[in-house]
Design a protein around this motif. Structure first.
Motif, mmCIF file in Angstrom:
data_model
loop_
_atom_site.group_PDB
_atom_site.id
_atom_site.type_symbol
_atom_site.label_atom_id
_atom_site.label_comp_id
_atom_site.label_asym_id
_atom_site.label_seq_id
_atom_site.Cartn_x
_atom_site.Cartn_y
_atom_site.Cartn_z
ATOM 1 N N LEU A 248 -62.786 -60.400 -63.550
ATOM 2 C CA LEU A 248 -62.162 -61.556 -62.914
ATOM 3 C C LEU A 248 -62.871 -62.864 -63.203
ATOM 4 O O LEU A 248 -62.247 -63.923 -63.166
ATOM 5 C CB LEU A 248 -62.118 -61.349 -61.387
ATOM 6 N N CYS A 249 -64.190 -62.820 -63.463
ATOM 7 C CA CYS A 249 -64.976 -64.037 -63.663
ATOM 8 C C CYS A 249 -65.267 -64.267 -65.139
ATOM 9 O O CYS A 249 -65.576 -63.319 -65.856
ATOM 10 C CB CYS A 249 -66.328 -63.934 -62.954
ATOM 11 N N PRO A 250 -65.215 -65.508 -65.610
ATOM 12 C CA PRO A 250 -65.786 -65.797 -66.926
ATOM 13 C C PRO A 250 -67.253 -65.382 -66.916
ATOM 14 O O PRO A 250 -67.931 -65.533 -65.896
ATOM 15 C CB PRO A 250 -65.639 -67.324 -67.052
ATOM 16 N N HIS A 251 -67.739 -64.836 -68.021
ATOM 17 C CA HIS A 251 -69.096 -64.283 -68.000
ATOM 18 C C HIS A 251 -70.136 -65.343 -67.668
ATOM 19 O O HIS A 251 -71.208 -65.039 -67.147
ATOM 20 C CB HIS A 251 -69.426 -63.625 -69.347
ATOM 21 N N GLN A 252 -69.810 -66.636 -67.944
ATOM 22 C CA GLN A 252 -70.775 -67.697 -67.668
ATOM 23 C C GLN A 252 -71.053 -67.855 -66.175
ATOM 24 O O GLN A 252 -72.117 -68.356 -65.794
ATOM 25 C CB GLN A 252 -70.269 -69.045 -68.225
ATOM 26 N N LEU B 282 -73.895 -56.651 -65.667
ATOM 27 C CA LEU B 282 -74.006 -57.974 -66.282
ATOM 28 C C LEU B 282 -74.105 -57.870 -67.799
ATOM 29 O O LEU B 282 -73.495 -58.660 -68.539
ATOM 30 C CB LEU B 282 -75.222 -58.709 -65.717
ATOM 31 N N ALA B 283 -74.852 -56.888 -68.278
ATOM 32 C CA ALA B 283 -75.007 -56.714 -69.719
ATOM 33 C C ALA B 283 -73.679 -56.344 -70.371
ATOM 34 O O ALA B 283 -73.337 -56.843 -71.466
ATOM 35 C CB ALA B 283 -76.049 -55.633 -70.008
ATOM 36 N N ARG B 284 -72.914 -55.476 -69.721
ATOM 37 C CA ARG B 284 -71.612 -55.089 -70.270
ATOM 38 C C ARG B 284 -70.668 -56.302 -70.341
ATOM 39 O O ARG B 284 -69.872 -56.427 -71.274
ATOM 40 C CB ARG B 284 -70.986 -53.994 -69.416
ATOM 41 N N ALA B 285 -70.736 -57.182 -69.347
ATOM 42 C CA ALA B 285 -69.894 -58.387 -69.358
ATOM 43 C C ALA B 285 -70.266 -59.309 -70.508
ATOM 44 O O ALA B 285 -69.399 -59.892 -71.165
ATOM 45 C CB ALA B 285 -70.013 -59.121 -68.023
ATOM 46 N N ARG B 286 -71.575 -59.438 -70.773
ATOM 47 C CA ARG B 286 -72.014 -60.266 -71.904
ATOM 48 C C ARG B 286 -71.555 -59.669 -73.227
ATOM 49 O O ARG B 286 -71.158 -60.404 -74.151
ATOM 50 C CB ARG B 286 -73.542 -60.420 -71.880
ATOM 51 N N MET B 287 -71.593 -58.350 -73.343
ATOM 52 C CA MET B 287 -71.124 -57.687 -74.562
ATOM 53 C C MET B 287 -69.642 -57.970 -74.787
ATOM 54 O O MET B 287 -69.218 -58.286 -75.911
ATOM 55 C CB MET B 287 -71.354 -56.181 -74.454
#
Length: 457
Positions: free
Chosen positions: A299-303, A332-337
């Motif tokens: 739901l959130c942009p990763h930033q 958090l790491a999966r979202a950055r990936m």
């Protein structure tokens, strides 16, 4: 356009309840300000009831507390957190055009005209108004009030608008529903002092009442479709309007984003039911927050994910940012990936690296009991029997909204039809076809009605 002051600006984003809003406009508006102190500026934030927000903004400007003053574009239940989102009332784009070599140093009106022309060329409806923010532009599309379950489609429109306005410096980190922007009449401390005041420079409609879009129509125009698809959508909207059907509600299609929104809403309902005081008991915090993190990642942009998750973790578990980053590091790491475009191989195919938990797994993890499912009003985190009940309730509500009669009333009407048809059949010797013509229904309906009447006696 000087009439569009702080009060008018906040009223435009947070007006009183209207006919289209269904009485949902409630909650709080968040204000924020960078306060000058020795060594720099620090961020101060507070929330105001939505009914008082316009007057709070006006009073701050009048008291010369206008430097770097911001307010939230959407409403919340308490603090400005995506997990606390109440309603959605506007789309927006923050254009940092000074960072673009092609636009740096230009008059903001010239850049605004270029952005409006680019939207027009791609068939995108014009915004409701454009604000000059001192070092950039803010384009706002007002729309009717939407419940938070419209968030997935709302976000899709936000991302599409950002893609179209990329040549004008659209800020991809400013697309979340918890965003704040500068208040009209405030001053940008980082801008040229001669041009630091935030104010409206273009309006669609009157300054006192900028044009307000119907979200479903706006989304249909913004989201990519083939031309044939657009024509079909236009025809469908026209048909629905002609038949008096609502056209402004959010889409009900199931996507990974709607899954995530429903999951997060259920988790919040469960937390409110189990822990009225707000804080989750030790021993359950890690699991609840990990489930919430997996939903928020969609739901959130990763930033802004880490910020939103840290705020939720502080509220629900009392964790500080460092502890949240450590405990939720895998989510958090999966979202950055995912943001970097990376994929993982699973079951012989490439998939998005973000976690997606099954409802049954979350039910097992959090040990949600049958009674809690009903008492907390859960919609997704339920057992199969409760899921069937919810589906039946939704179907009944849908039929009721469309004007369909209650099933009991339909059965009574059919029984009455059957008894009348049976009497005519016996007394006048009419065939089923003749009865159908006389009664104005199909032969099948007559036959079924007579069968039921015979069964009832």
């Amino acid at each position: 356009m000087d009439a569009f002051d702080a009060l008018a600006h906040v009223v435009a984003l947070h007006p009183r309840n209207g006919r289209l809003d269904g009485g949902r406009r409630r909650g709080t508006v968040s204000f924020g300000q960078r306060i000058a102190e020795p060594g720099g500026r620090h961020w101060k934030e507070w929330s105001v009831d939505i009914s008082e927000a316009p007057f709070a903004a006006r009073d701050l400007i009048r008291r010369d507390e206008a430097i770097d003053l911001y307010f939230s574009q959407n409403a919340f239940h308490g603090w400005r957190r995506l997990a606390q989102l109440s309603t959605l009332g506007a789309l927006y784009q923050d254009l940092d055009y000074q960072r673009r070599a092609t636009h740096a140093g230009k008059d903001p009106r010239v850049v605004a005209e270029g952005a409006l022309a680019a939207l027009d060329e791609t068939g995108i409806p014009s915004p409701s108004f454009v604000m000059k923010t001192g070092r950039g532009l803010c384009l706002v599309w007002l729309h009717e009030l939407l419940p938070r379950n419209a968030l997935p489609r709302w976000q899709a429109v936000q991302k599409r608008l950002a893609d179209i306005l990329t040549p004008f410096g659209s800020d991809k980190a400013a697309l979340d529903a918890a965003r704040v922007f500068r208040v009209s009449g405030s001053l940008n401390s980082r801008a040229d002092p001669l041009d630091a005041e935030v104010r409206m420079i273009w309006c669609n409609g009157s300054v006192g009442e900028p044009f307000r879009h119907v979200f479903s129509d706006l989304a249909d125009e913004v989201l990519p479709h083939t031309r044939t698809g657009l024509l079909s959508l236009s025809a469908e909207r026209a048909r629905r309007k002609a038949e008096g059907m609502q056209v402004g509600g959010p889409a009900r299609t199931l996507t990974v984003a709607t899954w995530a929104e429903t999951m997060l809403s259920d988790l919040q309902r469960l937390r409110t039911h189990r822990y009225p005081e707000g804080a989750i008991h030790p021993g359950e915090r890690d699991r609840w927050l990990f489930c919430a993190a997996t939903a928020m990642a969609w739901l959130c942009p990763h930033q802004v994910l880490e910020r939103e998750l840290s705020a939720l973790a502080h509220e629900a578990a009392g964790w500080e940012g460092k502890e949240t980053r450590g405990r939720m590091s895998s989510a958090l790491a999966r979202a950055r990936m995912a943001a970097a475009g990376q994929r993982l191989e699973w079951d012989g195919r490439e998939v998005d690296p973000r976690y997606r938990m099954k409802a049954s797994t979350v039910v097992e993890w959090l040990e949600i009991e049958s009674g809690e499912m009903r008492e907390a009003g859960l919609r997704m985190l339920v057992e199969s029997d409760r899921a069937r009940e919810i589906t039946a309730e939704r179907q009944r509500d849908s039929r009721r909204r469309k004007g369909a009669q209650d099933r009991t009333a339909l059965q009574a009407a059919r029984l009455e039809l059957g008894r009348k048809a049976r009497f005519l059949q016996v007394s006048k010797g009419l065939t089923v076809r003749e009865l159908a013509d006389m009664l104005g229904v199909s032969a099948f309906q007559v036959s079924k009605a007579i069968t039921e009447a015979n069964a009832k006696g």
